[in-house]
Design a protein around this motif. Structure first.
Motif, PDB file in Angstrom:
ATOM      1  N   ALA B 103     -41.962  -1.489   6.201  1.00 55.01           N
ATOM      2  CA  ALA B 103     -43.335  -1.555   5.667  1.00 55.01           C
ATOM      3  C   ALA B 103     -44.323  -0.749   6.503  1.00 55.01           C
ATOM      4  N   PHE B 104     -43.955  -0.459   7.752  1.00 55.90           N
ATOM      5  CA  PHE B 104     -44.905   0.164   8.681  1.00 55.90           C
ATOM      6  C   PHE B 104     -45.385   1.536   8.192  1.00 55.90           C
ATOM      7  N   GLY B 105     -44.460   2.363   7.778  1.00 56.72           N
ATOM      8  CA  GLY B 105     -44.807   3.714   7.318  1.00 56.72           C
ATOM      9  C   GLY B 105     -45.741   3.697   6.113  1.00 56.72           C
ATOM     10  N   PRO B 106     -45.353   2.992   5.049  1.00 56.57           N
ATOM     11  CA  PRO B 106     -46.232   2.948   3.874  1.00 56.57           C
ATOM     12  C   PRO B 106     -47.644   2.489   4.226  1.00 56.57           C
ATOM     13  N   ARG B 107     -47.740   1.525   5.127  1.00 54.22           N
ATOM     14  CA  ARG B 107     -49.044   0.960   5.475  1.00 54.22           C
ATOM     15  C   ARG B 107     -49.843   1.945   6.333  1.00 54.22           C
ATOM     16  N   GLU B 108     -49.218   2.471   7.379  1.00 52.39           N
ATOM     17  CA  GLU B 108     -49.957   3.295   8.342  1.00 52.39           C
ATOM     18  C   GLU B 108     -50.044   4.764   7.941  1.00 52.39           C
ATOM     19  N   VAL B 109     -49.100   5.212   7.120  1.00 50.55           N
ATOM     20  CA  VAL B 109     -49.094   6.634   6.758  1.00 50.55           C
ATOM     21  C   VAL B 109     -49.613   6.834   5.343  1.00 50.55           C
ATOM     22  N   ARG B 110     -49.102   6.027   4.425  1.00 47.68           N
ATOM     23  CA  ARG B 110     -49.502   6.181   3.024  1.00 47.68           C
ATOM     24  C   ARG B 110     -50.730   5.355   2.682  1.00 47.68           C
ATOM     25  N   GLY B 111     -51.118   4.455   3.598  1.00 49.75           N
ATOM     26  CA  GLY B 111     -52.343   3.686   3.382  1.00 49.75           C
ATOM     27  C   GLY B 111     -52.232   2.586   2.336  1.00 49.75           C
ATOM     28  N   LEU B 112     -51.007   2.088   2.099  1.00 48.05           N
ATOM     29  CA  LEU B 112     -50.846   0.972   1.172  1.00 48.05           C
ATOM     30  C   LEU B 112     -51.437  -0.306   1.770  1.00 48.05           C
ATOM     31  N   ALA B 117     -47.259  -2.808   0.784  1.00 48.38           N
ATOM     32  CA  ALA B 117     -46.281  -2.245   1.708  1.00 48.38           C
ATOM     33  C   ALA B 117     -45.089  -3.181   1.848  1.00 48.38           C
ATOM     34  N   ARG B 118     -45.377  -4.459   1.938  1.00 50.57           N
ATOM     35  CA  ARG B 118     -44.280  -5.430   2.096  1.00 50.57           C
ATOM     36  C   ARG B 118     -43.454  -5.536   0.818  1.00 50.57           C
ATOM     37  N   ASP B 119     -44.116  -5.472  -0.327  1.00 49.89           N
ATOM     38  CA  ASP B 119     -43.370  -5.514  -1.587  1.00 49.89           C
ATOM     39  C   ASP B 119     -42.431  -4.315  -1.686  1.00 49.89           C
ATOM     40  N   LEU B 120     -42.972  -3.148  -1.332  1.00 48.26           N
ATOM     41  CA  LEU B 120     -42.163  -1.933  -1.365  1.00 48.26           C
ATOM     42  C   LEU B 120     -40.981  -2.061  -0.396  1.00 48.26           C
ATOM     43  N   ALA B 121     -41.269  -2.588   0.797  1.00 52.02           N
ATOM     44  CA  ALA B 121     -40.216  -2.732   1.802  1.00 52.02           C
ATOM     45  C   ALA B 121     -39.121  -3.670   1.305  1.00 52.02           C
TER      46      ALA B 121
END
Ligand SMILES: Nc1ncnc2c1ncn2[C@@H]1O[C@H](COP(=O)(O)OP(=O)(O)OP(=O)(O)O)[C@@H](O)[C@H]1O
Ligand SMILES: [Mg+2]
Lengths: 218, 243
Positions: B103-112, B117-121
Protein backbone atom coordinates in the motif's frame (compact mmCIF):
# COMPACT_ATOMS: atom_id res chain seq x y z
CA UNK A 1 39.36 14.62 60.66
CA UNK A 2 36.80 11.88 61.20
CA UNK A 3 34.45 10.98 58.40
CA UNK A 4 30.99 12.30 59.17
CA UNK A 5 28.39 11.40 56.56
CA UNK A 6 25.70 13.54 58.09
CA UNK A 7 27.57 16.62 57.06
CA UNK A 8 26.53 15.93 53.49
CA UNK A 9 22.97 16.94 54.37
CA UNK A 10 24.13 20.51 54.93
CA UNK A 11 25.46 20.73 51.40
CA UNK A 12 22.70 18.98 49.53
CA UNK A 13 20.89 22.17 48.45
CA UNK A 14 24.14 23.58 47.07
CA UNK A 15 25.01 20.33 45.32
CA UNK A 16 21.53 20.11 43.84
CA UNK A 17 21.99 23.54 42.37
CA UNK A 18 25.22 22.38 40.79
CA UNK A 19 23.50 19.27 39.48
CA UNK A 20 20.81 21.46 37.99
CA UNK A 21 23.42 23.37 36.03
CA UNK A 22 24.92 20.06 34.89
CA UNK A 23 21.51 18.87 33.69
CA UNK A 24 20.85 22.17 31.93
CA UNK A 25 24.14 22.06 30.01
CA UNK A 26 23.64 18.40 29.16
CA UNK A 27 20.06 18.69 27.95
CA UNK A 28 20.49 21.83 25.85
CA UNK A 29 23.90 20.69 24.62
CA UNK A 30 22.64 17.27 23.59
CA UNK A 31 19.55 18.66 21.89
CA UNK A 32 21.86 20.78 19.78
CA UNK A 33 24.32 17.92 19.42
CA UNK A 34 21.64 15.63 18.04
CA UNK A 35 20.62 18.23 15.45
CA UNK A 36 24.23 18.93 14.43
CA UNK A 37 25.07 15.22 14.49
CA UNK A 38 22.05 14.28 12.38
CA UNK A 39 22.93 16.91 9.78
CA UNK A 40 26.64 16.05 9.68
CA UNK A 41 25.89 12.32 9.68
CA UNK A 42 23.45 12.65 6.78
CA UNK A 43 25.97 14.83 4.96
CA UNK A 44 28.45 11.98 5.33
CA UNK A 45 26.00 9.31 4.26
CA UNK A 46 24.29 11.09 1.37
CA UNK A 47 26.36 14.13 0.45
CA UNK A 48 28.44 14.59 -2.68
CA UNK A 49 32.23 14.75 -2.39
CA UNK A 50 32.34 18.39 -1.22
CA UNK A 51 29.56 18.11 1.35
CA UNK A 52 31.03 14.86 2.56
CA UNK A 53 34.47 16.43 2.95
CA UNK A 54 33.10 19.32 5.01
CA UNK A 55 31.36 16.96 7.44
CA UNK A 56 34.36 14.65 7.50
CA UNK A 57 36.73 17.47 8.42
CA UNK A 58 34.48 18.66 11.24
CA UNK A 59 34.15 15.16 12.65
CA UNK A 60 37.85 14.36 12.44
CA UNK A 61 38.96 17.66 14.01
CA UNK A 62 36.65 17.19 16.96
CA UNK A 63 37.32 13.49 17.44
CA UNK A 64 41.05 14.06 17.11
CA UNK A 65 41.36 16.71 19.84
CA UNK A 66 40.61 16.54 23.57
CA UNK A 67 37.40 18.22 24.66
CA UNK A 68 39.30 20.33 27.19
CA UNK A 69 41.31 21.83 24.35
CA UNK A 70 38.08 22.52 22.46
CA UNK A 71 36.65 24.30 25.48
CA UNK A 72 39.81 26.35 25.94
CA UNK A 73 39.76 27.24 22.28
CA UNK A 74 36.14 28.40 22.39
CA UNK A 75 36.62 30.38 25.57
CA UNK A 76 40.08 31.89 25.18
CA UNK A 77 41.11 31.64 21.53
CA UNK A 78 37.87 32.57 19.81
CA UNK A 79 37.73 36.06 21.37
CA UNK A 80 41.21 36.73 20.01
CA UNK A 81 40.58 35.27 16.59
CA UNK A 82 37.10 36.55 15.88
CA UNK A 83 36.40 39.05 18.63
CA UNK A 84 33.56 36.83 19.78
CA UNK A 85 33.31 36.79 23.53
CA UNK A 86 30.96 34.27 25.07
CA UNK A 87 30.17 33.67 28.71
CA UNK A 88 31.21 30.42 30.39
CA UNK A 89 27.72 28.91 30.37
CA UNK A 90 27.25 29.51 26.64
CA UNK A 91 30.73 28.18 26.01
CA UNK A 92 29.88 25.03 27.93
CA UNK A 93 26.69 24.40 26.00
CA UNK A 94 28.38 25.18 22.70
CA UNK A 95 31.22 22.82 23.54
CA UNK A 96 28.80 19.96 24.19
CA UNK A 97 26.88 20.70 20.99
CA UNK A 98 30.04 20.71 18.89
CA UNK A 99 31.71 17.80 20.62
CA UNK A 100 28.70 15.48 20.94
CA UNK A 101 27.62 16.52 17.42
CA UNK A 102 30.77 15.00 15.92
CA UNK A 103 30.38 11.69 17.71
CA UNK A 104 26.66 11.56 17.02
CA UNK A 105 27.39 12.25 13.34
CA UNK A 106 29.45 9.07 13.19
CA UNK A 107 26.70 7.17 14.99
CA UNK A 108 24.07 8.48 12.55
CA UNK A 109 26.23 7.70 9.55
CA UNK A 110 26.93 4.18 10.81
CA UNK A 111 23.25 3.51 11.46
CA UNK A 112 22.18 4.83 8.06
CA UNK A 113 24.84 2.84 6.23
CA UNK A 114 23.96 -0.30 8.17
CA UNK A 115 20.55 -0.30 6.49
CA UNK A 116 20.80 -2.42 3.37
CA UNK A 117 21.21 -0.46 0.15
CA UNK A 118 18.59 -2.73 -1.36
CA UNK A 119 15.87 -1.09 0.74
CA UNK A 120 16.78 2.34 -0.56
CA UNK A 121 16.74 0.98 -4.10
CA UNK A 122 13.39 -0.67 -3.53
CA UNK A 123 12.01 2.65 -2.30
CA UNK A 124 13.45 4.60 -5.22
CA UNK A 125 12.25 1.94 -7.64
CA UNK A 126 8.60 2.52 -6.75
CA UNK A 127 9.10 6.18 -7.59
CA UNK A 128 9.57 7.66 -4.13
CA UNK A 129 11.68 10.82 -3.95
CA UNK A 130 14.88 10.29 -2.00
CA UNK A 131 13.74 12.32 0.99
CA UNK A 132 10.72 10.08 1.43
CA UNK A 133 12.95 7.01 1.27
CA UNK A 134 15.04 8.52 4.07
CA UNK A 135 12.06 9.77 6.04
CA UNK A 136 9.86 6.68 5.89
CA UNK A 137 12.09 3.71 5.16
CA UNK A 138 15.76 4.15 6.07
CA UNK A 139 15.16 6.67 8.86
CA UNK A 140 12.90 4.60 11.09
CA UNK A 141 15.11 1.53 10.67
CA UNK A 142 18.31 3.47 11.33
CA UNK A 143 16.72 5.17 14.32
CA UNK A 144 16.25 1.86 16.10
CA UNK A 145 19.91 1.02 15.65
CA UNK A 146 20.83 4.50 16.79
CA UNK A 147 19.40 4.31 20.28
CA UNK A 148 22.03 2.16 22.05
CA UNK A 149 25.14 4.04 20.83
CA UNK A 150 23.32 7.34 21.20
CA UNK A 151 22.60 6.49 24.84
CA UNK A 152 26.28 5.85 25.35
CA UNK A 153 27.16 9.23 23.94
CA UNK A 154 24.55 10.95 26.12
CA UNK A 155 26.18 9.49 29.21
CA UNK A 156 29.67 10.44 28.04
CA UNK A 157 28.54 14.00 27.36
CA UNK A 158 26.83 14.27 30.73
CA UNK A 159 30.08 13.32 32.42
CA UNK A 160 32.09 15.61 30.13
CA UNK A 161 30.27 18.59 31.64
CA UNK A 162 32.43 18.14 34.73
CA UNK A 163 35.42 19.56 32.90
CA UNK A 164 33.76 22.95 32.54
CA UNK A 165 35.30 23.44 35.95
CA UNK A 166 38.24 24.81 33.93
CA UNK A 167 36.25 27.83 32.78
CA UNK A 168 34.46 28.29 36.07
CA UNK A 169 30.97 27.08 35.24
CA UNK A 170 29.14 26.31 38.47
CA UNK A 171 28.13 22.78 37.63
CA UNK A 172 28.21 19.83 39.99
CA UNK A 173 31.94 19.13 40.04
CA UNK A 174 32.79 22.78 40.46
CA UNK A 175 30.28 23.03 43.29
CA UNK A 176 31.89 20.06 45.00
CA UNK A 177 35.29 21.68 44.59
CA UNK A 178 34.08 24.92 46.15
CA UNK A 179 32.54 23.22 49.16
CA UNK A 180 35.67 21.15 49.60
CA UNK A 181 37.88 24.20 49.51
CA UNK A 182 35.88 25.63 52.40
CA UNK A 183 35.74 22.63 54.73
CA UNK A 184 38.18 20.00 53.45
CA UNK A 185 35.53 17.27 53.77
CA UNK A 186 36.97 15.41 50.77
CA UNK A 187 35.54 11.96 51.44
CA UNK A 188 32.01 13.11 52.13
CA UNK A 189 31.80 15.68 49.38
CA UNK A 190 33.33 13.65 46.58
CA UNK A 191 31.24 10.66 47.56
CA UNK A 192 28.14 12.80 47.44
CA UNK A 193 29.15 14.26 44.08
CA UNK A 194 29.85 10.81 42.66
CA UNK A 195 26.49 9.51 43.85
CA UNK A 196 24.72 12.43 42.23
CA UNK A 197 26.42 11.72 38.91
CA UNK A 198 25.45 8.07 39.27
CA UNK A 199 21.83 9.03 39.86
CA UNK A 200 21.82 11.23 36.77
CA UNK A 201 23.51 8.69 34.49
CA UNK A 202 21.32 5.97 35.98
CA UNK A 203 18.15 7.88 35.17
CA UNK A 204 19.43 8.56 31.67
CA UNK A 205 20.14 4.86 31.11
CA UNK A 206 16.72 3.97 32.40
CA UNK A 207 15.01 6.41 30.05
CA UNK A 208 16.97 5.12 27.10
CA UNK A 209 16.16 1.55 27.96
CA UNK A 210 12.49 2.46 27.99
CA UNK A 211 12.73 4.08 24.58
CA UNK A 212 14.63 1.04 23.32
CA UNK A 213 11.91 -1.30 24.55
CA UNK A 214 9.19 0.72 22.93
CA UNK A 215 11.09 0.87 19.64
CA UNK A 216 11.70 -2.89 19.57
CA UNK A 217 15.22 -2.92 18.14
CA UNK A 218 15.27 -4.55 14.71
CA UNK B 1 5.00 -1.11 -35.66
CA UNK B 2 4.12 1.07 -32.66
CA UNK B 3 6.70 3.05 -30.75
CA UNK B 4 8.90 0.92 -28.48
CA UNK B 5 8.19 1.27 -24.76
CA UNK B 6 11.90 0.93 -23.98
CA UNK B 7 14.57 2.09 -26.37
CA UNK B 8 18.32 1.93 -25.79
CA UNK B 9 20.09 4.26 -28.18
CA UNK B 10 23.76 3.53 -28.26
CA UNK B 11 23.82 3.24 -24.47
CA UNK B 12 27.12 2.89 -22.63
CA UNK B 13 27.70 2.52 -18.91
CA UNK B 14 31.06 2.87 -17.24
CA UNK B 15 32.05 2.24 -13.65
CA UNK B 16 35.22 4.29 -13.57
CA UNK B 17 37.39 2.84 -16.29
CA UNK B 18 35.33 -0.33 -16.54
CA UNK B 19 32.94 -0.39 -19.48
CA UNK B 20 29.96 -2.47 -18.42
CA UNK B 21 27.53 -1.61 -21.22
CA UNK B 22 29.11 -1.12 -24.62
CA UNK B 23 27.03 0.97 -27.02
CA UNK B 24 23.87 -1.06 -26.64
CA UNK B 25 21.00 -0.59 -29.08
CA UNK B 26 17.77 -2.29 -28.10
CA UNK B 27 14.07 -1.77 -28.63
CA UNK B 28 11.44 -3.44 -26.50
CA UNK B 29 7.79 -3.24 -27.47
CA UNK B 30 4.57 -3.53 -25.51
CA UNK B 31 3.65 -7.08 -24.60
CA UNK B 32 7.11 -8.52 -25.10
CA UNK B 33 8.55 -10.84 -22.46
CA UNK B 34 12.29 -10.41 -22.89
CA UNK B 35 14.51 -12.90 -21.11
CA UNK B 36 18.03 -11.69 -20.47
CA UNK B 37 20.78 -14.26 -19.97
CA UNK B 38 24.54 -14.27 -20.01
CA UNK B 39 27.61 -15.02 -17.93
CA UNK B 40 28.20 -13.37 -14.58
CA UNK B 41 29.47 -9.82 -15.01
CA UNK B 42 28.22 -9.49 -18.57
CA UNK B 43 26.08 -6.49 -17.59
CA UNK B 44 22.56 -7.94 -17.28
CA UNK B 45 21.72 -6.30 -13.98
CA UNK B 46 23.28 -3.06 -15.10
CA UNK B 47 21.23 -3.02 -18.29
CA UNK B 48 18.06 -3.56 -16.27
CA UNK B 49 18.98 -0.97 -13.65
CA UNK B 50 19.68 1.67 -16.27
CA UNK B 51 16.06 1.42 -17.38
CA UNK B 52 14.75 2.68 -14.02
CA UNK B 53 17.73 4.88 -13.26
CA UNK B 54 19.23 2.92 -10.40
CA UNK B 55 22.35 3.22 -12.53
CA UNK B 56 23.02 6.34 -14.58
CA UNK B 57 24.00 5.80 -18.19
CA UNK B 58 27.28 7.39 -19.23
CA UNK B 59 26.72 7.45 -22.98
CA UNK B 60 23.87 7.47 -25.47
CA UNK B 61 20.23 7.84 -24.52
CA UNK B 62 17.56 5.59 -23.09
CA UNK B 63 13.87 6.28 -23.63
CA UNK B 64 11.20 4.71 -21.44
CA UNK B 65 7.58 5.29 -22.42
CA UNK B 66 8.61 8.42 -24.28
CA UNK B 67 10.76 9.87 -21.47
CA UNK B 68 14.54 10.05 -21.42
CA UNK B 69 16.40 8.76 -18.35
CA UNK B 70 18.54 11.87 -18.76
CA UNK B 71 15.53 14.10 -18.06
CA UNK B 72 16.35 14.80 -14.42
CA UNK B 73 14.94 13.70 -11.08
CA UNK B 74 11.32 14.44 -11.72
CA UNK B 75 11.22 12.63 -15.04
CA UNK B 76 13.14 9.76 -13.45
CA UNK B 77 10.45 9.38 -10.80
CA UNK B 78 7.84 9.24 -13.53
CA UNK B 79 9.83 6.62 -15.38
CA UNK B 80 10.02 4.58 -12.20
CA UNK B 81 6.27 4.65 -11.95
CA UNK B 82 6.14 3.13 -15.42
CA UNK B 83 8.78 0.48 -14.75
CA UNK B 84 8.36 -1.62 -11.61
CA UNK B 85 11.33 -3.64 -10.37
CA UNK B 86 11.67 -6.92 -8.52
CA UNK B 87 15.00 -7.69 -6.89
CA UNK B 88 16.84 -10.91 -6.21
CA UNK B 89 16.85 -10.18 -2.47
CA UNK B 90 13.15 -9.12 -2.30
CA UNK B 91 14.03 -5.96 -0.30
CA UNK B 92 10.69 -5.73 1.48
CA UNK B 93 10.46 -2.90 4.00
CA UNK B 94 10.97 -4.84 7.25
CA UNK B 95 9.11 -2.40 9.50
CA UNK B 96 5.89 -2.82 7.51
CA UNK B 97 3.44 -5.67 7.11
CA UNK B 98 2.92 -7.29 3.72
CA UNK B 99 -0.14 -5.11 3.21
CA UNK B 100 1.68 -1.92 4.17
CA UNK B 101 4.56 -2.79 1.87
CA UNK B 102 2.15 -2.97 -1.05
CA UNK B 103 0.00 0.00 0.00
CA UNK B 104 2.95 2.33 0.60
CA UNK B 105 3.69 3.12 -3.05
CA UNK B 106 0.12 3.86 -4.12
CA UNK B 107 -0.31 6.13 -1.11
CA UNK B 108 3.00 8.00 -1.20
CA UNK B 109 3.65 7.98 -4.95
CA UNK B 110 0.26 7.82 -6.61
CA UNK B 111 -1.46 9.83 -3.89
CA UNK B 112 -4.29 7.37 -3.22
CA UNK B 113 -6.27 7.72 -0.01
CA UNK B 114 -5.31 5.40 2.82
CA UNK B 115 -8.38 3.29 2.27
CA UNK B 116 -8.02 3.06 -1.50
CA UNK B 117 -4.35 2.15 -1.15
CA UNK B 118 -5.16 -0.63 1.28
CA UNK B 119 -7.99 -1.93 -0.89
CA UNK B 120 -5.65 -2.01 -3.87
CA UNK B 121 -2.98 -3.74 -1.79
CA UNK B 122 -5.44 -6.38 -0.63
CA UNK B 123 -6.52 -6.99 -4.20
CA UNK B 124 -2.91 -7.40 -5.36
CA UNK B 125 -1.97 -9.67 -2.46
CA UNK B 126 -4.93 -11.86 -3.40
CA UNK B 127 -3.68 -11.87 -6.97
CA UNK B 128 -0.29 -13.25 -5.90
CA UNK B 129 -2.03 -15.76 -3.63
CA UNK B 130 -1.25 -14.13 -0.31
CA UNK B 131 -4.58 -12.70 0.80
CA UNK B 132 -4.20 -14.53 4.11
CA UNK B 133 -0.72 -13.07 4.78
CA UNK B 134 -1.69 -9.41 4.58
CA UNK B 135 -0.91 -8.66 8.20
CA UNK B 136 2.30 -10.67 8.42
CA UNK B 137 5.67 -8.99 8.61
CA UNK B 138 8.27 -9.91 5.97
CA UNK B 139 10.32 -11.88 8.50
CA UNK B 140 7.34 -14.17 9.08
CA UNK B 141 7.10 -15.10 5.41
CA UNK B 142 9.03 -17.64 3.34
CA UNK B 143 11.34 -16.39 0.61
CA UNK B 144 8.82 -17.29 -2.07
CA UNK B 145 6.07 -15.45 -0.24
CA UNK B 146 8.29 -12.40 0.28
CA UNK B 147 9.08 -12.31 -3.41
CA UNK B 148 5.39 -12.48 -4.28
CA UNK B 149 4.73 -9.56 -1.93
CA UNK B 150 7.56 -7.72 -3.68
CA UNK B 151 5.87 -8.35 -7.04
CA UNK B 152 2.59 -7.05 -5.64
CA UNK B 153 4.40 -3.98 -4.31
CA UNK B 154 5.85 -3.26 -7.74
CA UNK B 155 2.49 -3.81 -9.45
CA UNK B 156 0.76 -1.48 -7.00
CA UNK B 157 2.16 1.62 -8.71
CA UNK B 158 0.52 0.43 -11.95
CA UNK B 159 3.66 0.14 -14.07
CA UNK B 160 3.55 -0.57 -17.79
CA UNK B 161 6.73 -2.64 -17.65
CA UNK B 162 8.05 -5.02 -15.03
CA UNK B 163 11.78 -5.54 -14.57
CA UNK B 164 12.93 -8.70 -12.80
CA UNK B 165 16.53 -9.19 -11.70
CA UNK B 166 17.00 -12.89 -10.94
CA UNK B 167 13.76 -13.04 -8.98
CA UNK B 168 14.12 -16.72 -8.10
CA UNK B 169 17.89 -17.05 -7.63
CA UNK B 170 17.73 -16.63 -3.87
CA UNK B 171 14.96 -19.21 -3.50
CA UNK B 172 15.01 -22.92 -2.76
CA UNK B 173 13.97 -24.97 -5.81
CA UNK B 174 10.56 -25.84 -4.37
CA UNK B 175 9.78 -22.15 -3.82
CA UNK B 176 10.87 -20.98 -7.27
CA UNK B 177 7.74 -22.28 -8.96
CA UNK B 178 5.29 -20.23 -6.91
CA UNK B 179 7.09 -17.08 -8.00
CA UNK B 180 7.45 -18.21 -11.61
CA UNK B 181 3.72 -18.99 -11.66
CA UNK B 182 2.88 -15.44 -10.64
CA UNK B 183 5.19 -14.18 -13.40
CA UNK B 184 3.55 -16.52 -15.90
CA UNK B 185 0.14 -15.14 -14.99
CA UNK B 186 1.44 -11.59 -15.44
CA UNK B 187 2.80 -12.40 -18.86
CA UNK B 188 -0.51 -13.98 -19.80
CA UNK B 189 -2.25 -10.69 -18.93
CA UNK B 190 -0.02 -8.99 -21.49
CA UNK B 191 2.39 -7.26 -19.11
CA UNK B 192 5.61 -6.16 -20.78
CA UNK B 193 8.46 -7.82 -18.91
CA UNK B 194 12.26 -7.84 -18.93
CA UNK B 195 13.55 -10.78 -16.92
CA UNK B 196 17.10 -11.65 -15.97
CA UNK B 197 16.98 -15.34 -15.06
CA UNK B 198 18.69 -18.68 -15.33
CA UNK B 199 15.36 -20.50 -15.64
CA UNK B 200 15.55 -21.79 -19.19
CA UNK B 201 12.24 -23.62 -18.85
CA UNK B 202 10.55 -20.34 -18.04
CA UNK B 203 12.41 -18.61 -20.86
CA UNK B 204 11.18 -21.14 -23.41
CA UNK B 205 7.66 -21.31 -22.13
CA UNK B 206 6.92 -17.66 -21.33
CA UNK B 207 9.59 -15.60 -23.09
CA UNK B 208 8.79 -14.06 -26.45
CA UNK B 209 12.39 -13.03 -26.94
CA UNK B 210 15.76 -14.09 -25.58
CA UNK B 211 18.83 -11.91 -25.35
CA UNK B 212 22.26 -13.31 -24.60
CA UNK B 213 24.68 -10.73 -23.26
CA UNK B 214 28.43 -10.86 -23.30
CA UNK B 215 30.95 -8.22 -22.20
CA UNK B 216 28.31 -5.49 -22.11
CA UNK B 217 27.03 -6.21 -25.59
CA UNK B 218 23.99 -8.00 -26.93
CA UNK B 219 25.54 -11.07 -28.53
CA UNK B 220 22.38 -12.97 -29.47
CA UNK B 221 18.80 -11.76 -29.86
CA UNK B 222 16.11 -14.20 -30.98
CA UNK B 223 13.13 -16.30 -30.05
CA UNK B 224 13.81 -18.43 -26.98
CA UNK B 225 13.05 -21.77 -28.56
CA UNK B 226 15.29 -21.09 -31.56
CA UNK B 227 18.30 -19.82 -29.70
CA UNK B 228 18.09 -22.30 -26.82
CA UNK B 229 17.68 -25.32 -29.09
CA UNK B 230 20.15 -24.05 -31.68
CA UNK B 231 22.62 -21.68 -30.03
CA UNK B 232 24.01 -19.50 -32.81
CA UNK B 233 27.51 -19.39 -31.33
CA UNK B 234 29.81 -21.53 -29.22
CA UNK B 235 29.95 -19.20 -26.25
CA UNK B 236 26.20 -19.33 -25.88
CA UNK B 237 26.21 -23.08 -26.33
CA UNK B 238 28.85 -23.27 -23.63
CA UNK B 239 26.84 -20.95 -21.39
CA UNK B 240 23.66 -22.99 -21.79
CA UNK B 241 25.47 -26.15 -20.76
CA UNK B 242 26.35 -24.54 -17.45
CA UNK B 243 22.97 -23.22 -16.33
N1 LIG C 1 28.39 -0.21 -8.45
C1 LIG C 1 29.38 -0.77 -9.17
N2 LIG C 1 30.63 -0.28 -9.10
C2 LIG C 1 31.63 -0.82 -9.82
N3 LIG C 1 31.48 -1.88 -10.63
C3 LIG C 1 30.26 -2.43 -10.75
C4 LIG C 1 29.14 -1.91 -10.01
N4 LIG C 1 28.05 -2.65 -10.33
C5 LIG C 1 28.47 -3.58 -11.20
N5 LIG C 1 29.78 -3.46 -11.46
C6 LIG C 1 30.57 -4.29 -12.39
O1 LIG C 1 29.94 -4.27 -13.64
C7 LIG C 1 30.01 -5.52 -14.27
C8 LIG C 1 28.63 -5.98 -14.67
O2 LIG C 1 27.88 -6.18 -13.52
P1 LIG C 1 26.40 -6.69 -13.55
O3 LIG C 1 25.93 -6.76 -12.15
O4 LIG C 1 25.59 -5.87 -14.48
O5 LIG C 1 26.56 -8.14 -14.16
P2 LIG C 1 25.50 -9.30 -14.27
O6 LIG C 1 25.50 -9.73 -15.69
O7 LIG C 1 24.22 -8.91 -13.68
O8 LIG C 1 26.19 -10.45 -13.41
P3 LIG C 1 25.55 -11.52 -12.41
O9 LIG C 1 25.05 -12.64 -13.27
O10 LIG C 1 26.70 -11.93 -11.57
O11 LIG C 1 24.48 -10.84 -11.64
C9 LIG C 1 30.73 -6.44 -13.29
O12 LIG C 1 32.08 -6.53 -13.68
C10 LIG C 1 30.59 -5.74 -11.99
O13 LIG C 1 31.68 -6.04 -11.15
MG1 LIG D 1 23.17 -9.46 -11.91
Amino acid sequence: MEVNWLIILDFIPQLLKGAQVTVHITVVGLLGGVVVGAIAGLMRAYGNAVINAIAFTYIEVIRGTPIVVQVMFLYFALPVLASIRIDPMTTAILAIIINAGAYIAEIVRGAVLSISKGLTEAGLAIGLPRWKVIRYIVGPLAFRRLIPPLGNQFIVSLKDTSLFIVIGVGELTRTGQEIMAANFRAVEIWTAVAVMYLIMTGLLSLMLRMVEKRMRIL
Amino acid sequence: MTEPIIEFRNVSKHFGALKVLDEVDLQIHRGEVVVLVGPSGSGKSTLLRCINGLEKITGGDLIVNGMSVLGGNKVMREIRQEAGMVFQQFNLFPQMTALENVAFGPREVRGLSRKDARDLARELLAKVGLADKANHEPMELSGGQQQRVAIARALAIKPRVMLFDEPTSALDPELKQEVLNVMRALAAEGMTMVVVTHEMGFAKQVGTRLIFMEHGKIAVDGTPRDVIDNPPNDRMKDFLQHV
